[in-house]
Scaffold this active site. Structure first.
Site, PDB file in Angstrom:
ATOM      1  N   ARG A 154       0.825  -1.206   0.000  1.00  0.00           N
ATOM      2  CA  ARG A 154       0.000   0.000   0.000  1.00  0.00           C
ATOM      3  C   ARG A 154       0.866   1.267   0.000  1.00  0.00           C
ATOM      4  NH1 ARG A 154      -2.180  -3.954  -0.799  1.00  0.00           N
ATOM      5  NH2 ARG A 154      -4.109  -4.763   0.051  1.00  0.00           N
ATOM      6  N   SER A 166     -11.094  -1.186   3.162  1.00  0.00           N
ATOM      7  CA  SER A 166     -10.260  -1.617   4.286  1.00  0.00           C
ATOM      8  C   SER A 166      -9.624  -0.396   4.946  1.00  0.00           C
ATOM      9  CB  SER A 166      -9.173  -2.581   3.796  1.00  0.00           C
ATOM     10  OG  SER A 166      -9.751  -3.735   3.238  1.00  0.00           O
ATOM     11  N   GLU A 197      -4.827   2.345   6.478  1.00  0.00           N
ATOM     12  CA  GLU A 197      -4.594   2.285   5.036  1.00  0.00           C
ATOM     13  C   GLU A 197      -5.241   3.503   4.373  1.00  0.00           C
ATOM     14  OE1 GLU A 197      -6.070  -0.464   1.287  1.00  0.00           O
ATOM     15  OE2 GLU A 197      -5.569  -1.461   3.178  1.00  0.00           O
TER      16      GLU A 197
END
Length: 340
Positions: A162, A232, A335
């Site tokens: 990420r 998420s 995230e």
């Protein structure tokens, strides 16, 4: 072509449905349009966003939000490999649909991830054992520092979990197109999560994997736009093997000898632990704080249950992080990008 709206409410332009405004909302349809905003970007008075699917606006944004409408897709062959160059404003799942229909493997595990092609390259999106970087060949962007158009090969994009060069140097690069290489010899990956079980005896074609991923996601993720979320919310923590053993022993003491901590071994002897498992074990699954909540089917996702403010989401985020830290000694990192 450029269109501009002043004092623009972006509640319908971020999937968390935060009821906030930006000073200017700017949409552009070509690479040449971007040059009008290079000075604003360099000065930090503007930001590029896609469909707002991995963002939490923590309040009104006092600058300009730049939104790509650069569309189009070019396909060429390089031997047996297919090279697809897509405009940054293209809906990412439309690209996935095209590659699956062409029976080209590589993107099908990323089915139904909301957002645009440009954002996929910036965020290095991932799901079911596949990340965007696995198939990105290069990224075409405008460098606001050098004032040049540059094409960066994937190896130069500092991709990680990420993470990317584009995230690490915010506002420097404006992605205008992304080229993906889909190998003629690649086969679908079905060794992550319950994909193999879901497929059963069905041949693991790209389309079959896409269909299976779509079914799984529909069963556990909140429906957009009915329930606001940014997907998420937390990264899955990655720990050293000895740290994982400590957590496994803690779980055995806490919940009994049959308890097994789900995990994925990584090539560098590190271990990835699902944040969802940690959050659920802390009792947060399905819990609410006012109008903010932890999704009852997937505790990795924080949701806006209707009328939640940015402060509501941030308070819930902090409470979850504190709980996991206190119980497991692991600090969860978001995230989702926070934008003030």
């Amino acid at each position: 072509m450029v269109t501009v709206a002043e004092d623009f409410n972006i509640r319908h332009n971020n999937t968390f449905a935060m009821d906030v405004t930006c000073r200017r909302w700017v949409e552009y349809t070509s690479e040449s349009d971007v040059w009008q905003f290079v000075d604003e970007l360099s000065a930090g008075r503007a930001k590029c966003i896609g469909e707002g699917s991995n963002l939490l606006f923590t309040g009104d944004y006092t600058g300009s939000l730049l939104h790509s409408r650069i569309m189009g897709m070019d396909v060429e062959m390089d031997g047996r490999d297919m090279l697809i160059t897509a405009g940054s404003g293209m809906h990412f799942d439309d690209l996935v649909a095209h590659t699956a229909a062409a029976n080209r493997s590589g993107l099908e595990n990323l089915t139904d991830i909301p957002g645009q092609v440009g954002a996929a390259a910036v965020q290095n999106i991932g799901a079911y054992g596949v990340e965007a970087k696995d198939v990105i060949e290069s990224v075409r962007c405008i460098d606001t520092h050098t004032r040049r158009v540059t094409v960066l090969p994937a190896a130069d994009c500092a991709y990680g979990y990420r993470e990317s060069l584009f995230k690490n140097e915010p506002n420097r690069f404006v992605v205008v197109a992304v080229t993906f290489r889909l190998s003629g010899s690649a086969v679908p990956r079905i060794d992550y999560g319950n994909l193999r079980e879901r497929l059963g005896d069905t041949a693991a074609t790209p389309q079959a994997v896409r269909d299976a991923v779509r079914e799984i996601r529909a069963e556990k993720l909140p429906p957009l736009p009915e329930v606001g979320s940014a997907g998420s919310f937390f990264k899955n923590p990655v720990v050293a093997e000895e740290e994982f053993i400590r957590i496994q022993n803690l779980a055995l003491q806490e919940w009994g000898e049959d308890t097994r901590v789900p995990h994925y071994m990584l090539p560098d002897s590190m271990v990835k632990i699902p944040a969802a498992w940690l959050i659920e074990r802390c009792g947060w699954k399905g819990k609410q704080l006012g109008n903010a909540g932890v999704w009852h089917k997937q505790p990795l996702i924080l949701v806006n249950l209707g009328g939640a403010s940015p402060d509501d989401i941030v308070e819930l985020e902090n409470r979850v992080i504190s709980s996991v830290s206190e119980r497991f000694g692991i600090h969860l990192s978001p995230e989702v990008e926070h934008i003030a």
